[in-house]
Scaffold this active site. Structure first.
Site, mmCIF file in Angstrom:
data_model
loop_
_atom_site.group_PDB
_atom_site.id
_atom_site.type_symbol
_atom_site.label_atom_id
_atom_site.label_comp_id
_atom_site.label_asym_id
_atom_site.label_seq_id
_atom_site.Cartn_x
_atom_site.Cartn_y
_atom_site.Cartn_z
ATOM 1 N N GLU A 1 -3.036 6.362 8.135
ATOM 2 C CA GLU A 1 -3.857 7.290 7.355
ATOM 3 C C GLU A 1 -4.698 8.131 8.282
ATOM 4 O O GLU A 1 -5.131 7.675 9.352
ATOM 5 C CB GLU A 1 -4.806 6.528 6.411
ATOM 6 C CG GLU A 1 -4.151 5.862 5.240
ATOM 7 C CD GLU A 1 -5.165 5.145 4.365
ATOM 8 O OE1 GLU A 1 -6.351 5.056 4.772
ATOM 9 O OE2 GLU A 1 -4.788 4.666 3.289
ATOM 10 N N HIS B 1 -14.198 -3.132 9.174
ATOM 11 C CA HIS B 1 -13.548 -3.018 7.869
ATOM 12 C C HIS B 1 -13.809 -4.208 6.956
ATOM 13 O O HIS B 1 -13.179 -4.326 5.906
ATOM 14 C CB HIS B 1 -12.037 -2.799 8.033
ATOM 15 C CG HIS B 1 -11.684 -1.672 8.950
ATOM 16 N ND1 HIS B 1 -11.972 -0.355 8.658
ATOM 17 C CD2 HIS B 1 -11.114 -1.671 10.178
ATOM 18 C CE1 HIS B 1 -11.563 0.415 9.658
ATOM 19 N NE2 HIS B 1 -11.048 -0.356 10.596
ATOM 20 N N LYS C 1 0.806 -1.222 0.000
ATOM 21 C CA LYS C 1 0.000 0.000 0.000
ATOM 22 C C LYS C 1 0.836 1.268 0.000
ATOM 23 O O LYS C 1 0.476 2.258 -0.628
ATOM 24 C CB LYS C 1 -0.956 -0.009 1.196
ATOM 25 C CG LYS C 1 -2.051 -1.053 1.115
ATOM 26 C CD LYS C 1 -2.991 -0.950 2.299
ATOM 27 C CE LYS C 1 -4.176 -1.889 2.150
ATOM 28 N NZ LYS C 1 -3.793 -3.293 2.134
ATOM 29 N N ARG D 1 -7.177 -8.180 -8.623
ATOM 30 C CA ARG D 1 -7.928 -9.433 -8.773
ATOM 31 C C ARG D 1 -9.403 -9.088 -8.921
ATOM 32 O O ARG D 1 -9.794 -7.932 -8.822
ATOM 33 C CB ARG D 1 -7.739 -10.308 -7.531
ATOM 34 C CG ARG D 1 -8.083 -9.580 -6.228
ATOM 35 C CD ARG D 1 -7.962 -10.468 -5.018
ATOM 36 N NE ARG D 1 -8.005 -9.750 -3.761
ATOM 37 C CZ ARG D 1 -9.097 -9.351 -3.139
ATOM 38 N NH1 ARG D 1 -10.282 -9.575 -3.692
ATOM 39 N NH2 ARG D 1 -9.041 -8.720 -1.989
#
Length: 656
Positions: free
Chosen positions: A228, A263, A144, A325
């Site tokens: 973040e 999440h 990421k 994917r």
């Protein structure tokens, strides 16, 4: 089954499909495909392969020796023990299985090795067709922090945060303080909500970081994280993209996956509610730009986080990550575009150009998907395992299921057992149709989240399109609460027991001694009967006929299905089962799993709700907490230990 076979013996499950149709039209298509996955994922890919006349090969672990995806395939190959790291995650065994069966291509599905660049390279090196993006694209988007840096250079807006190489706890803590709380910790190599924690304040950071790193290491073999800023009113928007080897890249519009729990996506839909033409143009353009930046080929999903405090605006939507994917939620895109994304994957992998240009891809109606999990919302969503003695899913909507009645849910894999998808001209109609369909789910004795899904779909904020990723967390007490049976369900239970009593005394004179209803010497008989639900007495007035679906178990227990729930009634108080409940101070494993953390020692004083141990099962961590203020008398497990369901892990006593 697998014990009687050599490691790569081939099991004939069904007859070969005819391949004349594809040969006749002369397309450059492979004749057979091995799907390196299991359950619903493998079955979904097999469905398209069958339609296209492509022979299918399944792989399976010892735990999946009788799984439904094996029955769907032309051939099936055992690849190892139950643990995924010893079977589905061993690329060499999968490639050897492809060679043994003559499979010409490998489709990784989604999850497991689907985003493993080394595996993709090994597949190509073995002379097989890899049905996925190039390894270079997988690597570019797999981490990421590196992906965000790449996107910034490509002009794609990204979420503010910390992407540095210094992974020391003090540095991460300092960066979190700088960013400001709440802050989000995310595994660099993560996905599917694993290795992700929201931290509300500085005092929670170290514990959340340690838990996140453990989960990331267990799931991805990489404990690195990034930070973040946490958007206070976040919407999760993602765009389906497709590229081919001829330089073409298109988007298939957006999905909204904002209804999440920890999440993990729960409800997904397409298109995103409240998405203006301008915002859609901004986010889809950014997604295509992201795909082009890595020369993307095949199916991919570019995920964004949107600040929805002022509605969906193009300048308030930021890149989060790209999943290289197909996604679990791809069916909603298929329903609103009328396209088969797995077929597109096959054709692109075979070297064909994309079937449609961007201008030819249209949105039609609205689609909503619900994920049916084997878990119990009333116990903190703990996974539920066991055999599906009763398993009925609704008609009238699309159902992608990984299991059938009689199959077993094991503790080794993700607990999702099916997806239900409704498509209608309007969002309101699609939601209503899906809610009605989920109400018809009948599963027993494995517990599911079906009732929870119904309550989510019927929540006013979701219906109004006013949800964000925190909605379920805020409304958890209501959405996950134990449901109560309606009067109609009680009447059906009473009817079932009355029928059993009448059958028992058939041919004998009716007497008050065998009647469930109350007998009185000087008054009419009481029409109500006393039954037991979850160990407590409930009164029911038997109906003349059942108004709910009912399942009779022996002569002392009935199950009534209603609104996705399975209510189990007895005619007498059942023996108490305190395993895992901790009401007497005994903390037992609620399922088989691995103890990843022991947070207390004998003699420690603990407070109610304090984490005692952490158990890893079904790819997630589950904290086992103290049921009351007390003292730890003993700890029965060490970190790293594999434990069975019901194992005594710790024992507490009330303070003197």
């Amino acid at each position: 089954m697998s014990e009687q076979l050599s490691p790569f013996a081939c099991v004939r499950v069904r007859s070969r499909f005819k391949l004349q149709r594809l040969r006749r039209v002369g397309r450059p298509m492979f004749r057979s495909v091995l799907v390196a996955n299991r359950g619903e994922i493998a079955r979904r890919v097999f469905a398209t392969a069958r339609r296209m006349g492509i022979e299918t090969v399944a792989v399976f672990s010892e735990a999946d020796a009788n799984a439904a995806h094996i029955r769907d395939a032309d051939r099936a190959v055992p690849i190892g023990p139950a643990a995924a790291r010893e079977s589905y995650l061993v690329g060499e065994r999968i490639i050897e299985a492809a060679r043994a069966t003559g499979a010409e291509a490998i489709h990784p599905g989604y999850g497991f090795l689907s985003e493993n660049a080394d595996f993709a390279e090994a597949v190509a090196a073995a002379g097989l067709v890899w049905i996925g993006p190039p390894p270079t694209a997988i690597r570019a988007m797999g981490l990421k922090d590196a992906a965000k840096d790449l996107m910034q250079k490509a002009g794609v807006p990204v979420t503010p945060g910390y992407l540095g190489e210094d992974q020391s706890a003090p540095r991460l803590r300092a960066e979190a303080d700088r960013i400001g709380y709440p802050v989000l910790i995310k595994a660099v190599a993560g996905g599917g909500g694993k290795g992700m924690r929201r931290v509300e304040g500085a005092g929670e950071f170290e514990a959340a970081l340690a838990s996140c790193q453990r989960e990331a290491a267990a799931s991805f073999g990489d404990d690195r994280v990034l930070l973040e800023t946490y958007v206070t009113r976040p919407r999760h928007i993602e765009v389906q993209v497709f590229g081919d080897r001829h330089g073409n890249v298109v988007h298939l519009y957006e999905r909204d996956c904002s209804l999440q729990r920890r999440h993990q996506k729960v409800i997904e839909e397409a298109p995103a509610p409240g998405m203006s033409d301008a915002a859609r143009a901004a986010v889809t353009e950014a997604a295509v730009k992201a795909a082009r930046a890595v020369d993307y080929v095949g199916a991919g999903t570019v995920e964004f986080i949107a600040d929805a405090s002022e509605g969906l605006r193009g300048d308030r939507i930021w890149f989060m990550e790209m999943n290289t994917r197909l996604q679990v939620e791809h069916p909603v895109t298929e329903m609103v575009t009328g396209l088969d994304l797995v077929e597109w994957q096959f054709r692109v992998a075979a070297g064909e150009p994309l079937p449609l240009a961007q201008s030819d891809i249209r949105l039609t109606g609205h689609a909503v998907e619900a994920r049916l999990y084997a878990e119990n919302p009333a116990t903190g969503f703990l996974p539920s395992t066991g055999r599906l003695e009763s398993f009925a899913l609704p008609g009238g909507v699309r159902v992608d299921a990984g299991v059938e009645e009689g199959d077993a849910i094991t503790p080794f894999y993700d607990p999702m057992i099916a997806k239900l998808i409704a498509h209608a001209p309007t969002r309101e109609q699609a939601i209503a149709e899906l809610a009605d369909a989920v109400c018809e789910v009948e599963v027993f004795p494995v517990k599911t989240n079906a009732g929870f899904l119904v309550r989510c779909l019927e929540h006013p904020d979701f219906i109004a399109g006013a949800m964000d990723t925190g909605l379920i967390g805020r409304e958890a007490e209501t959405l996950a609460a134990s449901a109560e049976p309606s009067p109609e369900a009680l009447a059906t239970a009473g009817w079932a027991f009355r029928e059993m009593v009448e059958r028992e005394v058939e041919g004998q004179p009716a007497t008050p001694w065998v009647a469930l209803a109350g007998f009185r010497l000087n008054a009419p008989a009481d029409p109500t009967v006393r039954l037991f639900l979850d160990g407590r007495a409930v009164m029911a007035t038997p109906g003349d006929q059942p108004s709910r679906s009912v399942h009779v178990l022996g002569d002392e227990e009935v199950v009534v299905f209603e609104a996705g729930e399975a209510f189990v009634f007895h005619d007498h108080p059942p023996a108490a089962d305190a395993a895992g409940a901790g009401g007497d101070g005994q903390i037992r494993a609620p399922m088989p799993g691995k103890v990843t953390q022991v947070a207390v020692r004998a003699g420690d004083r603990v407070t109610k709700g304090q984490t005692l141990l952490v158990l890893e099962a079904m790819k997630m961590e589950h904290a086992l907490a103290a049921p009351f203020d007390g003292v730890v008398d003993e700890v029965g497990a060490e970190a790293g230990a594999q434990v069975s369901e019901g194992t005594l892990l710790a024992k507490l006593s009330e303070p003197a």
